[in-house]
Design an enzyme around this catalytic site. Structure first.
Site, short mmCIF file in Angstrom:
data_model
loop_
_atom_site.label_atom_id
_atom_site.label_comp_id
_atom_site.label_asym_id
_atom_site.label_seq_id
_atom_site.Cartn_x
_atom_site.Cartn_y
_atom_site.Cartn_z
N HIS A 96 6.09 36.13 6.37
CA HIS A 96 6.72 35.96 4.97
C HIS A 96 8.33 36.25 5.65
O HIS A 96 9.05 37.11 6.18
CB HIS A 96 6.57 37.20 4.31
N GLU A 168 7.29 27.51 3.44
CA GLU A 168 7.86 28.83 2.25
C GLU A 168 9.39 28.69 1.89
O GLU A 168 10.29 29.75 3.35
CB GLU A 168 7.43 30.45 1.44
P1 13P Z 1 7.51 33.61 -5.88
O1 13P Z 1 6.45 32.68 -6.73
O2 13P Z 1 7.80 34.78 -6.31
O3 13P Z 1 8.62 33.05 -5.62
O4 13P Z 1 7.26 34.42 -4.43
C1 13P Z 1 6.57 33.01 -3.14
C2 13P Z 1 6.00 34.00 -2.45
O5 13P Z 1 7.23 34.66 -1.22
C3 13P Z 1 4.48 34.16 -2.07
O6 13P Z 1 4.38 34.58 -0.91
#
Ligand code: 13P
Length: 259
Positions: A96, A168
């Protein structure tokens, strides 16, 4: 395995034991929409408690937000894959952007974790995503493709189908994030699908999720991306009602596309 719409949440660094149990009990009390595969990644402290609040046959998969690649030993503050599995994890998140930025997680450590997760019988959930400057330079697809290649570099081709990849984009995550449009997401998920199929000898990863400022307002549009098989949600799913609303959207999408 039938295809499903994955709807998952990482609780990140939120929720006491009491808050975690309350969420899990509410989750257990309502049916999961058909065609939806839910998952929840609590903090390590809450994982076993959440597991104990869910019925044995619960469809909700649990996981951890991080685990070390070494089997055990002197690694202060870490937990091993075996310890995660013992506490109820089936999934292990890695890579992440918050961990890459704040805790020095690298492509190399992600690849070690993916290897160790599979060796422990767990499913790696590999997060990839480009920072804003990389996107502004027109390099998002190349950057993310390289992250996928590095993350899966210690896997055999046939093991690619056992992994989940979450796209992401760094600029879309969290309070400071800007929600991505489908047009911004689609070329990158297509590139990830291509690369994972290449690495998997024709068979791509088990699921390709999108995460970053997902909400009930954009979930339907994001699920329409043909390469996206689910959503990985932070803030919008931290209250159980939010998670259930997103599962309902996932269920409606599953019914529409007749997965
Ligand atoms: P948000 O949905 O709060 O932007 O976070 C997404 C995330 O990092 C999921 O791993």
């Amino acid at each position: 395995m039938a295809a499903v719409v994955w709807i998952g949440t990482s609780w990140k660094m939120t929720k006491t034991l009491g808050e975690s149990r309350a969420f899990a009990r509410s989750l257990a009390a309502a049916p999961v929409p058909e065609g939806v595969q839910p998952f929840v990644l609590p903090a390590h402290t809450s994982l076993a408690a959440v597991r104990d609040c869910l019925p044995e046959d619960s469809p909700v998969l649990l996981g951890v937000q991080n685990a070390h690649w070494a089997p055990e030993g002197a690694a202060t503050g870490e937990i091993s894959m075996r310890m995660a599995a013992d506490a109820g994890a089936r999934l292990v998140e890695m890579g992440h952007s918050e961990r890459r930025e704040q805790f020095c997680e690298t492509d190399d450590s992600v690849s070690r974790k993916a290897r160790a997760a599979l060796d422990a019988g767990l499913v790696p959930l590999v997060c990839v995503g480009e920072p804003a400057a990389v996107r502004d330079a027109g390099q998002a697809e190349e950057f993310v493709t390289a992250q996928v290649r590095a993350a899966l570099s210690r896997l055999l081709a046939e093991e690619v189908a056992d992994t989940i990849v979450a796209y992401e984009p760094v600029w879309a995550i969290g309070e400071a994030g800007r929600p991505a449009t489908r047009a911004e997401v689609s070329p990158v998920t297509a590139a990830i699908a291509r690369e994972s199929e290449r690495l998997g000898g024709g068979r791509g990863c088990r699921a390709l999720l999108y995460g970053g400022s997902v909400s009930v307002d954009n979930a339907t549009v994001l699920l329409e991306d043909p390469h996206t098989s689910g959503l990985f949600v932070g803030r919008a799913a931290w209250e159980v009602e939010g998670f259930q609303a997103l599962m309902a959207i996932g269920g409606a999408h599953a019914a529409r596309v007749d997965i």
